[in-house]
Design a protein around this motif. Structure first.
Motif, PDB file in Angstrom:
ATOM      1  N   PRO A   1      45.489  39.522  50.155  1.00 52.72           N
ATOM      2  CA  PRO A   1      46.111  39.227  48.858  1.00 52.72           C
ATOM      3  C   PRO A   1      47.488  38.567  48.932  1.00 52.72           C
ATOM      4  O   PRO A   1      48.021  38.140  47.915  1.00 52.72           O
TER       5      PRO A   1
ATOM      6  N   LEU B   1      48.081  34.981  47.565  1.00 51.57           N
ATOM      7  CA  LEU B   1      47.792  35.022  46.129  1.00 51.57           C
ATOM      8  C   LEU B   1      48.963  35.658  45.382  1.00 51.57           C
ATOM      9  O   LEU B   1      49.371  35.188  44.311  1.00 51.57           O
ATOM     10  N   ARG B   2      49.519  36.716  45.958  1.00 49.46           N
ATOM     11  CA  ARG B   2      50.673  37.381  45.355  1.00 49.46           C
ATOM     12  C   ARG B   2      51.879  36.435  45.278  1.00 49.46           C
ATOM     13  O   ARG B   2      52.560  36.354  44.259  1.00 49.46           O
TER      14      ARG B   2
ATOM     15  N   LEU C   1      51.434  33.971  42.476  1.00 41.30           N
ATOM     16  CA  LEU C   1      51.675  34.582  41.164  1.00 41.30           C
ATOM     17  C   LEU C   1      53.169  34.771  40.919  1.00 41.30           C
ATOM     18  O   LEU C   1      53.669  34.518  39.819  1.00 41.30           O
TER      19      LEU C   1
ATOM     20  N   ILE D   1      46.946  43.959  43.288  1.00 39.15           N
ATOM     21  CA  ILE D   1      45.819  43.016  43.277  1.00 39.15           C
ATOM     22  C   ILE D   1      44.560  43.669  43.835  1.00 39.15           C
ATOM     23  O   ILE D   1      43.468  43.582  43.243  1.00 39.15           O
TER      24      ILE D   1
ATOM     25  N   TRP E   1      40.931  44.452  42.055  1.00 39.15           N
ATOM     26  CA  TRP E   1      39.663  43.978  42.624  1.00 39.15           C
ATOM     27  C   TRP E   1      38.656  45.121  42.700  1.00 39.15           C
ATOM     28  O   TRP E   1      37.487  44.953  42.359  1.00 39.15           O
TER      29      TRP E   1
ATOM     30  N   HIS F   1      37.107  39.004  41.645  1.00 42.22           N
ATOM     31  CA  HIS F   1      38.377  38.489  42.156  1.00 42.22           C
ATOM     32  C   HIS F   1      39.143  37.691  41.107  1.00 42.22           C
ATOM     33  O   HIS F   1      40.350  37.861  40.932  1.00 42.22           O
TER      34      HIS F   1
ATOM     35  N   LEU G   1      42.787  38.589  39.158  1.00 42.63           N
ATOM     36  CA  LEU G   1      43.971  37.733  39.296  1.00 42.63           C
ATOM     37  C   LEU G   1      44.437  37.228  37.941  1.00 42.63           C
ATOM     38  O   LEU G   1      45.651  37.105  37.691  1.00 42.63           O
ATOM     39  N   ASP G   2      43.497  36.918  37.047  1.00 44.91           N
ATOM     40  CA  ASP G   2      43.878  36.510  35.697  1.00 44.91           C
ATOM     41  C   ASP G   2      44.627  37.633  34.982  1.00 44.91           C
ATOM     42  O   ASP G   2      45.599  37.395  34.256  1.00 44.91           O
TER      43      ASP G   2
ATOM     44  N   ARG H   1      47.555  29.671  36.479  1.00 42.24           N
ATOM     45  CA  ARG H   1      46.457  30.502  36.957  1.00 42.24           C
ATOM     46  C   ARG H   1      46.383  30.437  38.471  1.00 42.24           C
ATOM     47  O   ARG H   1      46.649  29.386  39.078  1.00 42.24           O
ATOM     48  N   VAL H   2      45.994  31.546  39.116  1.00 41.20           N
ATOM     49  CA  VAL H   2      45.879  31.616  40.570  1.00 41.20           C
ATOM     50  C   VAL H   2      44.443  31.962  40.933  1.00 41.20           C
ATOM     51  O   VAL H   2      43.884  32.943  40.438  1.00 41.20           O
TER      52      VAL H   2
END
Length: 338
Positions: free
Chosen positions: A71, A74-75, A78, A115, A119, A125, A129-130, A141-142
């Motif tokens: 994650p 992705l973190r 964001l 995150i 999940w 996924h 994330l949304d 958005r990611v």
């Protein structure tokens, strides 16, 4: 709330600003964060597509223990999309906060745990994330580039310094990023990973796609090794920008010239063209060679001051935003968005 319900609500949760360009940025780590911090200043319709091959630190521990996507990148994406108001600054600090202890929580990032928890709760996924993005008030958005954890492998010359001419297969993003040898080629395991459909759709629907900056072999090129994503990048009607790093990365691209970055990318995706190559004007000692390399990719070079004023190899968000904005206006197929 189920993942299915969240899917149906996504468009309400993440509206773009009418009349602004749809931009997709691909990468991972601090390079992608730099692009996102800049791009959110000039468009409200922004999607990040993030690598999922990280195997180090907090992400690697969660990946090994829970068999989840890493994650961390992705973190970071964001957090980069958080606004500059009090809400955005606070949440960016919270998700980036790392615990310091003598126990199992040491060095885990709060955002990684959040995150992964979503999940597990939602089983989706993208929906998770949304939802994190909604909580943070993220300006975009990611998305992960793939829904399966990936292993990065590299063919490296001289990974063992005492055998400088020997070719070795090096496994793991963290190891590849720090190799003292010369990376010849990278690939993913599994070799044909599935792309996240929403990521493919975003690329095909974009006005602009921005690739880089970032760790070249471990964050940028992996996107080109996901077949459906590469096909979307090749077929999209969007204009494509390749954003170069300010300096070679110790280990991974040590000694690389700007034009060599283009050459190794073309070796991994020979059919992929770019309209614009963006580079800092002070980071290109041989501008003519870079222009020639850009022409071979189908594009032109834009030189602009995008480096932080303190002399560190970091992008300045305002300067990078100005460079992207100028490129979008000068090279776009449609008129100004503002």
């Amino acid at each position: 709330m189920t993942g299915r319900t969240l899917r149906l609500r996504r468009r309400k949760m993440l509206p773009g600003r009418k009349g602004q360009p749809k931009v997709v940025a691909l990468g991972g780590g601090m390079g992608l964060s730099a692009s996102l911090t800049a791009l959110r200043r000039i468009t409200g319709d922004l999607t990040a597509v993030v690598t999922v091959a990280d195997d180090g630190g907090s992400s690697g521990r969660l990946r090994d223990e829970l068999d989840v996507l890493p994650p961390g990148d992705l973190r970071k994406a964001l957090a980069a999309l958080c606004g500059d108001d009090e809400w955005g600054r606070t949440w960016a600090q919270v998700v980036q906060h790392r615990f310091a202890s003598e126990g199992d929580l040491h060095n885990h990032a709060v955002g990684n745990l959040l995150i992964v928890a979503l999940w597990e709760q939602l089983g989706d996924h993208v929906a998770a994330l949304d939802l994190v993005g909604k909580l943070l008030g993220a300006h975009g958005r990611v998305l992960p580039m793939s829904a399966v954890p990936l292993e990065l492998q590299a063919l490296v010359r001289g990974h063992e310094p005492e055998r400088p001419d020997e070719l070795t297969t090096v496994r793991g993003q963290a190891t590849v990023a720090l190799t003292p040898g010369e990376v010849q080629q990278v690939h993913l395991v599994p070799h044909d990973p599935p792309a996240v459909p929403e990521a493919v759709e975003a690329v095909l629907d974009a006005d602009w796609v921005v690739v880089g900056p970032g760790s070249w072999f471990s964050s940028v090129i992996p996107h080109l090794l996901v077949p459906d994503l590469l096909q979307a990048l090749t077929e999209t009607k969007a204009r494509r920008v390749l954003s170069l790093n300010l300096a070679p990365q110790p280990g991974e691209t040590d000694g690389f010239s700007p034009q060599r970055h283009l050459e190794v990318l073309a070796r991994h995706a020979p059919k992929l063209a770019f309209d614009v190559v963006l580079a800092d004007q002070d980071a290109v000692p041989d501008q003519e060679s870079l222009r020639e390399a850009a022409v071979r990719l189908g594009g032109t070079v834009e030189l602009a001051p995008v480096a932080a004023p303190d002399g560190s190899p970091k992008h300045d968000p305002e300067l990078l935003a100005a460079a992207y904005d100028r490129i979008f206006r000068m090279h776009g197929r449609i008129g100004p968005w503002r």
